[in-house]
Design an enzyme around this catalytic site. Sequence first.
Site, PDB file in Angstrom:
ATOM      1  N   GLU A 138     -26.309   5.354  31.983  1.00 51.55           N
ATOM      2  CA  GLU A 138     -27.550   4.597  32.186  1.00 51.55           C
ATOM      3  C   GLU A 138     -27.809   3.761  30.956  1.00 51.55           C
ATOM      4  O   GLU A 138     -27.068   3.837  29.969  1.00 51.55           O
ATOM      5  CB  GLU A 138     -28.722   5.548  32.445  1.00 51.55           C
ATOM      6  CG  GLU A 138     -28.943   6.576  31.351  1.00 51.55           C
ATOM      7  CD  GLU A 138     -29.907   7.677  31.751  1.00 51.55           C
ATOM      8  OE1 GLU A 138     -30.644   7.503  32.725  1.00 51.55           O
ATOM      9  OE2 GLU A 138     -29.932   8.722  31.071  1.00 51.55           O
ATOM     10  N   LYS A 147     -37.191  14.494  30.694  1.00 57.38           N
ATOM     11  CA  LYS A 147     -37.644  13.359  29.866  1.00 57.38           C
ATOM     12  C   LYS A 147     -38.291  13.894  28.584  1.00 57.38           C
ATOM     13  O   LYS A 147     -39.513  13.905  28.427  1.00 57.38           O
ATOM     14  CB  LYS A 147     -38.618  12.471  30.652  1.00 57.38           C
ATOM     15  CG  LYS A 147     -38.833  11.093  30.025  1.00 57.38           C
ATOM     16  CD  LYS A 147     -39.635  10.214  30.966  1.00 57.38           C
ATOM     17  CE  LYS A 147     -39.949   8.855  30.353  1.00 57.38           C
ATOM     18  NZ  LYS A 147     -38.743   8.019  30.168  1.00 57.38           N
ATOM     19  N   ARG A 200     -42.927  27.641  12.349  1.00 54.69           N
ATOM     20  CA  ARG A 200     -41.588  27.162  12.710  1.00 54.69           C
ATOM     21  C   ARG A 200     -40.609  28.311  12.930  1.00 54.69           C
ATOM     22  O   ARG A 200     -40.353  29.118  12.041  1.00 54.69           O
ATOM     23  CB  ARG A 200     -41.042  26.231  11.632  1.00 54.69           C
ATOM     24  CG  ARG A 200     -39.755  25.542  12.075  1.00 54.69           C
ATOM     25  CD  ARG A 200     -39.152  24.664  10.986  1.00 54.69           C
ATOM     26  NE  ARG A 200     -37.989  23.947  11.507  1.00 54.69           N
ATOM     27  CZ  ARG A 200     -36.769  24.469  11.632  1.00 54.69           C
ATOM     28  NH1 ARG A 200     -36.550  25.736  11.273  1.00 54.69           N
ATOM     29  NH2 ARG A 200     -35.763  23.756  12.118  1.00 54.69           N
ATOM     30  N   ARG A 205     -42.462  13.372  38.038  1.00 53.60           N
ATOM     31  CA  ARG A 205     -41.382  13.599  37.077  1.00 53.60           C
ATOM     32  C   ARG A 205     -41.877  14.364  35.862  1.00 53.60           C
ATOM     33  O   ARG A 205     -41.162  15.222  35.314  1.00 53.60           O
ATOM     34  CB  ARG A 205     -40.768  12.263  36.652  1.00 53.60           C
ATOM     35  CG  ARG A 205     -39.510  12.421  35.806  1.00 53.60           C
ATOM     36  CD  ARG A 205     -38.801  11.110  35.589  1.00 53.60           C
ATOM     37  NE  ARG A 205     -39.594  10.157  34.830  1.00 53.60           N
ATOM     38  CZ  ARG A 205     -39.199   8.922  34.515  1.00 53.60           C
ATOM     39  NH1 ARG A 205     -38.023   8.487  34.930  1.00 53.60           N
ATOM     40  NH2 ARG A 205     -39.973   8.111  33.820  1.00 53.60           N
ATOM     41  N   TYR A 246     -42.463  13.488  27.894  1.00 54.07           N
ATOM     42  CA  TYR A 246     -43.367  12.338  27.922  1.00 54.07           C
ATOM     43  C   TYR A 246     -43.169  11.537  29.196  1.00 54.07           C
ATOM     44  O   TYR A 246     -42.174  11.705  29.909  1.00 54.07           O
ATOM     45  CB  TYR A 246     -43.164  11.452  26.688  1.00 54.07           C
ATOM     46  CG  TYR A 246     -41.918  10.595  26.720  1.00 54.07           C
ATOM     47  CD1 TYR A 246     -41.995   9.231  27.024  1.00 54.07           C
ATOM     48  CD2 TYR A 246     -40.665  11.137  26.439  1.00 54.07           C
ATOM     49  CE1 TYR A 246     -40.857   8.443  27.055  1.00 54.07           C
ATOM     50  CE2 TYR A 246     -39.526  10.349  26.460  1.00 54.07           C
ATOM     51  CZ  TYR A 246     -39.624   9.006  26.771  1.00 54.07           C
ATOM     52  OH  TYR A 246     -38.493   8.228  26.807  1.00 54.07           O
TER      53      TYR A 246
END
Length: 283
Positions: A179, A147, A100, A52, A33
Amino acid sequence: MGRIVYVHGQFVPEEEARIGLFDRGFLFGDAVYEVTAVIAGRMIDNDLHLARLERSLGELDIRLSLSRADIEAVQAGLIGRNALSDGVVYLQVSRGEADRDFFYPGAMEPKLIGFTQAKTLTGTKAQAEGIAVDLQPDPRWHRRDIKTTMLLGQVMAKQAARGRGFADVWLVEDGVVTEGASSTAHIVTHDGRILTRAASEATLPGCTQRALARLCERHGLRIEERAFTPKEAREAAEAFQTSASSLVTPVVRIGDQAVGDGRPGPMTRKLQALYLEAAGVPA
């Protein structure tokens, strides 16, 4: 009628939006995301965010057929349809849908969704007065440079910090700060150097962090990319954190110890002003 959102190629009312039960983002967190700030209807640092996004997709070998221009058109469509002035535009790409199984089929159709959130991004109390952050062990997986939507570690850390009366949390691993749970951590030394972590698999490369680094270079401010300890952070002259949704936010207390004199410092104030000026926000 609520917001207009984007789901798999269509702009639809949020009440009508649906994702599949077997979407791998839902079942496995197999998705990435990005969040881009919007101020006065204009996206901030969006080139860095889309770069990114492309990197994250590449690291997971998710092959989205949309070009960067196509994605920008989706973002612009969301901003326009929702008359968003200030807030964020969110994008998420999952690998796609399949029954799945840990192993995924070789050919899958990635799924893109997007939505906006109206938020006050400038002139906030946190930016004016600073915030207190907790320190906690970093609970996340190794590849934090991607991310992904796997954010449960951050959720747990933030929730625990709030329960202890802190506005946010900085994470610690191997004796150094990695971070913030959703931000990049910075400190300012007593001789005026700005310290922040270098890019690695241990941290997410922050887009606001990168934009601020460019400004520091342009204005002759000393920025040093290296890890720092919690002790260095507590004893620093100043501290602050950056993110797309909070811009440059002073940190005035870390754990039970005030940073500096417990108020936002002059370097942080300078960086706030430089960033807003670069973003085209009137003083």
